[in-house]
Motif scaffolding. Structure first.
Motif, PDB file in Angstrom:
ATOM      1  N   ASP A   1       2.121  23.507   0.682  1.00  0.00           N
ATOM      2  CA  ASP A   1       3.733  22.812   0.463  1.00  0.00           C
ATOM      3  C   ASP A   1       3.257  21.292  -0.593  1.00  0.00           C
ATOM      4  O   ASP A   1       4.011  21.280  -1.749  1.00  0.00           O
ATOM      5  CB  ASP A   1       4.011  21.711   1.375  1.00  0.00           C
ATOM      6  N   TYR A   2       1.941  21.057  -1.289  1.00  0.00           N
ATOM      7  CA  TYR A   2       1.730  20.902  -2.695  1.00  0.00           C
ATOM      8  C   TYR A   2       1.847  21.386  -3.209  1.00  0.00           C
ATOM      9  O   TYR A   2       1.840  20.987  -4.585  1.00  0.00           O
ATOM     10  CB  TYR A   2       0.018  20.713  -2.091  1.00  0.00           C
ATOM     11  N   LEU A   3       1.029  23.286  -3.734  1.00  0.00           N
ATOM     12  CA  LEU A   3       1.020  23.824  -4.694  1.00  0.00           C
ATOM     13  C   LEU A   3       2.127  24.580  -5.129  1.00  0.00           C
ATOM     14  O   LEU A   3       1.730  25.371  -5.846  1.00  0.00           O
ATOM     15  CB  LEU A   3      -0.004  24.371  -4.963  1.00  0.00           C
TER      16      LEU A   3
ATOM     17  N   GLY B   1      -0.624   5.641  -4.001  1.00  0.00           N
ATOM     18  CA  GLY B   1      -1.224   5.995  -3.138  1.00  0.00           C
ATOM     19  C   GLY B   1      -1.080   7.072  -2.516  1.00  0.00           C
ATOM     20  O   GLY B   1      -1.432   7.541  -1.469  1.00  0.00           O
ATOM     21  N   ASP B   2       0.591   7.698  -3.041  1.00  0.00           N
ATOM     22  CA  ASP B   2       0.710   8.954  -2.796  1.00  0.00           C
ATOM     23  C   ASP B   2       0.315  10.315  -3.509  1.00  0.00           C
ATOM     24  O   ASP B   2       1.221  10.074  -4.261  1.00  0.00           O
ATOM     25  CB  ASP B   2       2.727   9.114  -1.742  1.00  0.00           C
ATOM     26  N   ILE B   3      -0.342  11.297  -3.248  1.00  0.00           N
ATOM     27  CA  ILE B   3      -1.334  12.472  -4.113  1.00  0.00           C
ATOM     28  C   ILE B   3       0.420  13.064  -4.082  1.00  0.00           C
ATOM     29  O   ILE B   3       0.751  13.828  -5.611  1.00  0.00           O
ATOM     30  CB  ILE B   3      -1.741  12.669  -3.790  1.00  0.00           C
TER      31      ILE B   3
ATOM     32  N   GLY C   1       1.545  16.301 -12.026  1.00  0.00           N
ATOM     33  CA  GLY C   1      -0.022  17.113 -11.930  1.00  0.00           C
ATOM     34  C   GLY C   1      -0.982  17.543 -10.701  1.00  0.00           C
ATOM     35  O   GLY C   1      -0.040  17.592  -9.370  1.00  0.00           O
ATOM     36  N   ARG C   2      -1.806  17.571 -10.922  1.00  0.00           N
ATOM     37  CA  ARG C   2      -2.529  17.844  -9.277  1.00  0.00           C
ATOM     38  C   ARG C   2      -4.499  17.405  -8.491  1.00  0.00           C
ATOM     39  O   ARG C   2      -4.919  16.955 -10.271  1.00  0.00           O
ATOM     40  CB  ARG C   2      -3.001  19.699  -9.223  1.00  0.00           C
ATOM     41  N   PHE C   3      -4.448  17.405  -7.685  1.00  0.00           N
ATOM     42  CA  PHE C   3      -4.990  16.449  -7.840  1.00  0.00           C
ATOM     43  C   PHE C   3      -6.449  17.712  -6.941  1.00  0.00           C
ATOM     44  O   PHE C   3      -6.053  17.365  -5.576  1.00  0.00           O
ATOM     45  CB  PHE C   3      -5.308  14.853  -6.728  1.00  0.00           C
TER      46      PHE C   3
END
Length: 306
Positions: free
Chosen positions: A199-201, A160-162, A167-169
């Protein structure tokens, strides 16, 4: 959010004699920063950033080029009109700007949304395109309609943690389609979005400093700025339709992709988009490659835009 310098002050802070300017073109007003000497090289940035995303690479590129870093229609110091956010229209903005600056044929490099505009520029204005580089992005096409609204277990999320999955959601592709709501949610709170996206990308979050994040947050702080940035995404349907009418780009085309999926995407997509295509991996980088690996980006752009 700390005090943010003006675009003029930020331009002067860079080595290379950079100055900030504005031009009224194609029914809107574009802000740009230019410096250096030599063949013109146009740099186009993306969401949710501004021309400042190129600040690490502009001074070394200016040693051999007249660098022109542009805030796209709807971005930063540029106008935010009600319409015209399809990439074909935005490419026409750039053509009128380079003509305004006294150029007829340019090299052009774009990252994120700016890469989509750079591709549209090369596809629609081949006589004015010498060479083109796309940084971690390709122009919208039918693939975009296949993006999932749910992250796929084991691919884009773990338990449940993207953030934990590979990869990228691309949830913001859908979020930015919603009219009216993003402006109400993000106005005055854009720093939260900037931090999440960075922070995500990104491979190393420290590659985009607190000061840089403040600059971007300031640029998207108002409802009008949020609305204009979202409009680039709301135009994807028109962009996909326009792309179907384009032939293969004839100018030499370089793709620089990060290691979080960007390189694989460009490898899969770009060979069919141009007649002279090279795709290169930028190691130890996520999506924001001009800030994450500026030396490598400068190396490749310098040898490509010879």
């Amino acid at each position: 959010m700390g005090e943010v310098l003006s675009d003029a002050e930020l331009a002067r802070s860079l080595d290379g004699g950079f100055v900030s300017g504005h031009a009224d073109v194609n029914g809107t007003r574009l802000h740009y920063v230019t410096g250096g000497h030599g063949r013109p090289l146009v740099l186009l940035g993306g969401w949710p950033q501004t021309w400042w995303e190129f600040h690490k690479i502009m001074p070394p590129l200016a040693e051999h080029h007249q660098v022109i870093a542009v805030d796209l229609r709807g971005m930063g110091g540029s106008g935010k009109p009600a319409h015209g956010y399809d990439k074909k229209t935005m490419a026409a903005d750039i053509l009128e700007l380079v003509r305004h600056l006294g150029h007829d044929r340019v090299d052009i490099a774009g990252h994120d949304i700016g890469g989509m505009v750079a591709y549209a520029f090369a596809a629609n204005h081949p006589a004015h395109t010498r060479r083109i580089a796309l940084l971690d992005i390709a122009h919208p096409d039918e693939r975009f309609y296949a993006y999932s609204l749910l992250p796929r277990p084991g691919r884009q999320q773990v338990d449940g943690d993207i953030h934990a999955g590979p990869g990228r959601f691309l949830w913001w592709f859908a979020f930015n389609q919603v009219p009216g709501l993003p402006e109400r949610l993000l106005a005055g709170r854009s720093r939260d979005l900037i931090d999440w996206m960075c922070d995500y990308l990104i491979k190393d979050p420290g590659s985009i400093s607190d000061r840089d994040r403040d600059i971007y947050a300031h640029a998207y702080a108002t409802p009008d700025a949020v609305r204009a940035g979202n409009a680039w995404y709301r135009a994807f349907g028109q962009d996909i339709a326009d792309e179907k009418t384009y032939g293969r780009v004839t100018a030499p085309l370089l793709g620089l992709g990060g290691g979080e999926g960007g390189h694989m995407l460009l490898q899969a997509v770009l060979p069919d988009k141009g007649t002279d295509v090279e795709v290169v991996l930028v190691p130890d980088s996520g999506h924001y490659i001009p800030e994450e690996q500026p030396e490598i980006v400068v190396e490749h752009l310098t040898r490509f835009f010879v």
